[in-house]
Design a protein around this motif. Structure first.
Motif, PDB file in Angstrom:
ATOM      1  N   LEU A  14       0.828  -1.200   0.000  1.00 36.69           N
ATOM      2  CA  LEU A  14       0.000   0.000   0.000  1.00 36.69           C
ATOM      3  C   LEU A  14       0.864   1.253   0.000  1.00 36.69           C
ATOM      4  O   LEU A  14       0.519   2.260  -0.631  1.00 36.69           O
ATOM      5  CB  LEU A  14      -0.915  -0.002   1.232  1.00 36.69           C
ATOM      6  N   THR A  15       1.975   1.179   0.722  1.00 40.60           N
ATOM      7  CA  THR A  15       2.884   2.320   0.782  1.00 40.60           C
ATOM      8  C   THR A  15       3.594   2.519  -0.556  1.00 40.60           C
ATOM      9  O   THR A  15       3.748   3.646  -1.040  1.00 40.60           O
ATOM     10  CB  THR A  15       3.913   2.119   1.901  1.00 40.60           C
TER      11      THR A  15
ATOM     12  N   ILE B 120      -2.074   2.870  -5.773  1.00 42.33           N
ATOM     13  CA  ILE B 120      -3.244   2.427  -6.525  1.00 42.33           C
ATOM     14  C   ILE B 120      -3.929   1.247  -5.849  1.00 42.33           C
ATOM     15  O   ILE B 120      -5.140   1.043  -5.998  1.00 42.33           O
ATOM     16  CB  ILE B 120      -2.861   2.062  -7.984  1.00 42.33           C
ATOM     17  N   ILE B 121      -3.167   0.477  -5.062  1.00 40.79           N
ATOM     18  CA  ILE B 121      -3.764  -0.668  -4.367  1.00 40.79           C
ATOM     19  C   ILE B 121      -4.823  -0.193  -3.377  1.00 40.79           C
ATOM     20  O   ILE B 121      -5.883  -0.800  -3.244  1.00 40.79           O
ATOM     21  CB  ILE B 121      -2.673  -1.510  -3.663  1.00 40.79           C
ATOM     22  N   GLN B 122      -4.529   0.912  -2.666  1.00 41.35           N
ATOM     23  CA  GLN B 122      -5.512   1.460  -1.734  1.00 41.35           C
ATOM     24  C   GLN B 122      -6.769   1.906  -2.465  1.00 41.35           C
ATOM     25  O   GLN B 122      -7.890   1.726  -1.978  1.00 41.35           O
ATOM     26  CB  GLN B 122      -4.919   2.630  -0.950  1.00 41.35           C
TER      27      GLN B 122
ATOM     28  N   ASN C 140     -10.483   0.538  -1.759  1.00 46.25           N
ATOM     29  CA  ASN C 140     -11.605   1.447  -1.518  1.00 46.25           C
ATOM     30  C   ASN C 140     -12.753   1.148  -2.475  1.00 46.25           C
ATOM     31  O   ASN C 140     -13.928   1.159  -2.090  1.00 46.25           O
ATOM     32  CB  ASN C 140     -11.159   2.903  -1.683  1.00 46.25           C
ATOM     33  N   TYR C 141     -12.406   0.886  -3.729  1.00 45.19           N
ATOM     34  CA  TYR C 141     -13.440   0.550  -4.722  1.00 45.19           C
ATOM     35  C   TYR C 141     -14.173  -0.726  -4.330  1.00 45.19           C
ATOM     36  O   TYR C 141     -15.397  -0.811  -4.434  1.00 45.19           O
ATOM     37  CB  TYR C 141     -12.800   0.378  -6.101  1.00 45.19           C
ATOM     38  N   ARG C 142     -13.405  -1.705  -3.845  1.00 45.81           N
ATOM     39  CA  ARG C 142     -14.040  -2.969  -3.443  1.00 45.81           C
ATOM     40  C   ARG C 142     -15.016  -2.752  -2.297  1.00 45.81           C
ATOM     41  O   ARG C 142     -16.106  -3.326  -2.273  1.00 45.81           O
ATOM     42  CB  ARG C 142     -12.960  -3.982  -3.034  1.00 45.81           C
TER      43      ARG C 142
END
Length: 315
Positions: A9-10, A14-16, A20-22
């Motif tokens: 995540l750091t 884009i993973i965060q 969030n989308y999920r």
């Protein structure tokens, strides 16, 4: 694995965004899309089914649909605003303030918790100060949110790894595994009475393979097989909370017919009434009074607090 996720995540923001989308996609499918299908064609309302002992702790459960799962955290608080009162009515929401922590203070006899509640202090702010080393005046809203995850996670014996996941899932707080370990250590140093309670249950119940435990009021839960330690810690707390809420509801039903208000929902430590506008003050006083009296039946050392709000929606 959780530590690797934190590093990812750091390194890759884009993973965060994808996470969030999920979350939002899940909210949409489970609530925004699903709940309108349960609206009754004649009443225009949702009529869920409640079971008085639907959970093993003794709490109410709700299904078809499960309105107890409508989120109230920061990310999706607006979901509750979609539930509105009928014209000429308002929704009275009353819930026990930090009731699980107050019950833990009562059961464990932790002197720091008891002292804080006796003085009317906010335990989340106090915990934030104790685990971060900041003064009370310098505790931020983010610090307090971290403390909430620590308080509610650790009273039932979570390890650091589970605390890390719980903080992210429930409170949108990202902790490294090292931070979770350090906060856990500082929590039990600060609240040594809670640690002694955990040790006592581990030694006198869990280690001896005793398959039962009771709430403060004496209601017993039994297991066919050896329960997890977390279950033995959880039941006296959540079970006592369930007991006091049901006493409050039983007393409330004797008085509600005089107000024109109706019970429209129960969510763990929260009672929802729909009340005619002209009866709001009287009904609010009645609701708070019965909840306070029910709580005081079980908590002898800790003051009971009931937070009450009135709104056109379930906010």
């Amino acid at each position: 694995m959780l530590l690797s996720l934190f590093k990812c995540l750091t390194a890759y923001p884009i993973i965060q965004l994808l996470l969030n989308y999920r979350k939002l996609a899940s909210l949409y499918s489970n609530f925004a899309e699903a709940l309108p299908k349960h609206i009754h064609p004649i009443t225009g309302r949702i009529h869920p089914s409640y079971r008085q002992c639907g959970a093993r702790s003794g709490r109410f459960s709700c299904k078809q649909p499960n309105l107890q799962n409508v989120p109230r955290n920061c990310t999706a608080k607006g979901m509750r605003n979609c539930f509105i009162a009928a014209p000429g009515y308002q929704i009275i929401k009353a819930d026990y303030s930090q009731i699980e922590l107050r019950i833990v203070a009562e059961i464990s006899g932790d002197t720091r918790m008891l002292d804080a509640y006796t003085k009317g202090e906010d335990l989340h702010t106090l915990t934030a100060s104790l685990i971060t080393g900041k003064s009370l005046e310098k505790v931020t809203s983010e610090d307090r949110r971290i403390a909430k995850s620590v308080n509610f996670g650790l009273i039932y014996g979570m390890g650091a790894t589970k605390l890390q996941a719980y903080a992210e899932e429930k409170y949108d707080v990202l902790l490294t595994l090292e931070e979770a370990k350090e906060f856990r250590k500082r929590f039990f140093q600060a609240y040594s009475g809670v640690k002694r309670w955990h040790d006592r249950i581990r030694r006198t119940v869990y280690a001896k393979d005793i398959k039962q435990i009771r709430t403060i009021g004496g209601r017993r839960r039994r297991w066919a097989k050896k329960p997890r330690l977390s279950e033995l810690l959880n039941h006296p707390v959540q079970g006592t909370s369930a007991d006091m809420l049901k006493v409050a509801i039983a007393r409330l039903f004797e008085l509600l017919p005089k107000t024109g208000a109706k019970l429209i929902g129960v969510v763990h430590d929260e009672i929802l009434l729909e009340c005619p506008q002209i009866m709001l003050k009287r009904t609010s006083r009645i609701l708070k009074k019965v909840m306070m009296e029910a709580g005081e039946l079980y908590l002898q050392q800790v003051p009971v607090e009931v937070e009450l709000t009135i709104s056109s929606s379930w906010s």
